[in-house]
Design a protein around this motif. Sequence first.
Motif, short mmCIF file in Angstrom:
data_model
loop_
_atom_site.label_atom_id
_atom_site.label_comp_id
_atom_site.label_asym_id
_atom_site.label_seq_id
_atom_site.Cartn_x
_atom_site.Cartn_y
_atom_site.Cartn_z
N GLN A 134 0.81 -1.22 0.00
CA GLN A 134 0.00 0.00 0.00
C GLN A 134 0.84 1.28 0.00
OE1 GLN A 134 -3.24 -0.34 -0.49
NE2 GLN A 134 -2.86 -2.55 -0.43
N GLY A 135 2.15 1.13 -0.03
CA GLY A 135 3.01 2.30 -0.02
C GLY A 135 3.12 2.90 1.37
N ALA A 136 3.49 4.17 1.42
CA ALA A 136 3.74 4.85 2.69
C ALA A 136 2.45 5.00 3.51
CB ALA A 136 4.33 6.23 2.43
N ASP A 137 2.58 4.84 4.83
CA ASP A 137 1.43 5.09 5.69
C ASP A 137 1.62 6.42 6.43
OD1 ASP A 137 3.23 4.61 7.75
OD2 ASP A 137 2.55 2.56 8.08
N LEU A 138 0.61 6.82 7.17
CA LEU A 138 0.64 8.12 7.84
C LEU A 138 1.77 8.23 8.85
CD1 LEU A 138 -3.07 9.15 8.55
CD2 LEU A 138 -1.39 10.34 7.14
N SER A 139 2.08 7.13 9.54
CA SER A 139 3.10 7.18 10.58
C SER A 139 4.47 7.54 10.01
CB SER A 139 3.18 5.84 11.31
OG SER A 139 3.65 4.82 10.45
N HIS A 140 4.69 7.23 8.73
CA HIS A 140 5.95 7.59 8.08
C HIS A 140 5.86 8.95 7.39
CE1 HIS A 140 6.44 3.16 8.40
NE2 HIS A 140 7.69 3.49 8.63
N PHE A 141 4.69 9.25 6.85
CA PHE A 141 4.54 10.48 6.07
C PHE A 141 4.48 11.72 6.96
CE2 PHE A 141 2.06 13.74 3.89
CZ PHE A 141 2.70 13.79 2.66
N VAL A 142 3.66 11.67 8.00
CA VAL A 142 3.38 12.88 8.80
C VAL A 142 4.63 13.54 9.38
CG1 VAL A 142 2.23 13.73 10.88
CG2 VAL A 142 1.00 12.22 9.33
N PRO A 143 5.52 12.82 10.09
CA PRO A 143 6.66 13.50 10.70
C PRO A 143 7.69 14.01 9.70
CG PRO A 143 6.84 11.14 11.03
CD PRO A 143 5.51 11.38 10.43
N GLU A 294 4.58 2.38 -4.09
CA GLU A 294 5.83 3.10 -3.93
C GLU A 294 6.60 3.21 -5.26
OE1 GLU A 294 8.47 5.35 -1.58
OE2 GLU A 294 6.55 4.46 -0.99
N TYR A 295 6.44 2.24 -6.15
CA TYR A 295 7.13 2.32 -7.44
C TYR A 295 6.65 3.53 -8.24
CZ TYR A 295 8.97 -2.38 -6.64
OH TYR A 295 9.63 -3.46 -6.12
N LEU A 296 5.38 3.87 -8.13
CA LEU A 296 4.84 5.06 -8.81
C LEU A 296 5.41 6.33 -8.17
CD1 LEU A 296 1.10 3.96 -9.17
CD2 LEU A 296 2.93 3.77 -10.86
N ASP A 297 5.49 6.32 -6.84
CA ASP A 297 6.07 7.48 -6.14
C ASP A 297 7.55 7.63 -6.48
OD1 ASP A 297 3.59 7.78 -5.00
OD2 ASP A 297 4.15 6.92 -3.07
N PHE A 298 8.25 6.50 -6.56
CA PHE A 298 9.67 6.56 -6.89
C PHE A 298 9.88 7.07 -8.31
CE2 PHE A 298 13.61 4.31 -8.35
CZ PHE A 298 14.50 5.10 -7.63
N GLN A 299 8.93 6.76 -9.20
CA GLN A 299 9.03 7.27 -10.56
C GLN A 299 8.97 8.80 -10.58
OE1 GLN A 299 9.75 5.35 -13.31
NE2 GLN A 299 10.07 7.35 -14.27
N LEU A 300 8.22 9.37 -9.65
CA LEU A 300 8.17 10.84 -9.53
C LEU A 300 9.56 11.38 -9.20
CD1 LEU A 300 4.87 11.26 -7.46
CD2 LEU A 300 5.19 11.81 -9.89
N VAL A 301 10.27 10.66 -8.32
CA VAL A 301 11.65 11.05 -7.98
C VAL A 301 12.52 11.02 -9.23
CG1 VAL A 301 13.73 10.34 -6.73
CG2 VAL A 301 11.51 10.35 -5.57
N LEU A 302 12.44 9.92 -9.97
CA LEU A 302 13.23 9.78 -11.19
C LEU A 302 12.89 10.87 -12.21
CD1 LEU A 302 13.04 5.90 -11.67
CD2 LEU A 302 15.01 7.22 -10.88
N ASP A 303 11.61 11.18 -12.33
CA ASP A 303 11.17 12.18 -13.31
C ASP A 303 11.69 13.57 -12.97
OD1 ASP A 303 9.78 10.27 -14.77
OD2 ASP A 303 7.85 10.69 -13.83
#
Length: 390
Positions: A134-143, A294-303
Amino acid sequence: MKKALFSPMIFAFLTLFILIIIPNSWVERFIPKQRVSQAATALNPLMFQGKYIQSKMLQDDRYLPMYGSSELARLDRFHPSNYFKENYDGFTPFLVGRGGSISLIHFLNFAEHTDELKGKKLVFVLSPQWFQPQGADLSHFVPNYSILQGYDLAFNNKIDPKVKKIAIERLLKFKPIQDDRMLSTIYRGEISNNPMDKDKAAFVRPFAKAYRLMLTKKDLYYSIAGGPKSKRDISPEVRNKSWEELKNEADQMGKQQATNNSFYVINAKYNTIKKKVQLLKDSKRGASYGKSVEYLDFQLVLDVLKQSGAKPLFISVPVNGRWYDYTGFPKEGRTSYYKRIKNQIESQGYPIADFSNHEYDPYFMKDTIHIGWKGWVYVDKAIKDFYEKN
């Protein structure tokens, strides 16, 4: 009584007003010249969730930015921060990231600095555990989410509109953005074809711009104050040694510090989980890092790195094979990640230091998921080779 009650409030308001209207150029004069060098290994989120310190760092050829997550805090004598301090090769690693700094967090950061990244060499350390289904969850994203970077993305007209739209659609799934009425309104206006959404965005845009200016000023004041530093184990023992000598020393250090378990996990970490070890046996059957948002999110990094003209080296870190086997995490669920992430990076024409074949190498990992000891020696060599290439 009323005068006594309201005087502190009036004074506080006036103080805040003065701090806000002071020109940024005046505030910058009070930021210590050594602040960037102090921030290089501080791992202080106030520094890398802002933009002033990173902008100064990226403009300075003496620094090699190193992006990652919690592994960056595993500071020992073999860590790049210590190795390249004792074996200076023309640069100082500047650490950006902490636990939970996943792809979306790094995307926002890179989008903030597209102009400064042009032609800049950098190192990006990947963590397999980011790639949960499911990719990143809130506990990792928020802080780790930077409000300033979130607002700057809203006003960023330099990055590819298609990339920006995909990023906004992802960010709108997270509660901090949903709960921010101004930002979410602008984001929705950016990606919506509904005229009402666009009218709402146009209405709040001036207010959001004013708030963004306040956040920028806040970042400058934080840059003046600095912040706490992480403790570093600085040692000259790595100076002027061959790679084989360093690997042998790393092995010896691992043997001394991982003595109470068969997983080659550092004692201090194993002591925190040993009561749960029996319960964790075969607890990860059927798990996989091969399919993830996360692969889609990582593609944003690459782009965004591609558009900016940056020159990244990606480090593919393995997991602790013995531990993962014990928990029943299928081998295929790991190798599918290693292959997919390597193909994704190489398809963009970027180099990758792939250490996936070190899953079972004793003392390559410091615990169940974090690189350490001998692993850092391999990373140091990869960084040195990368930096010295034209």
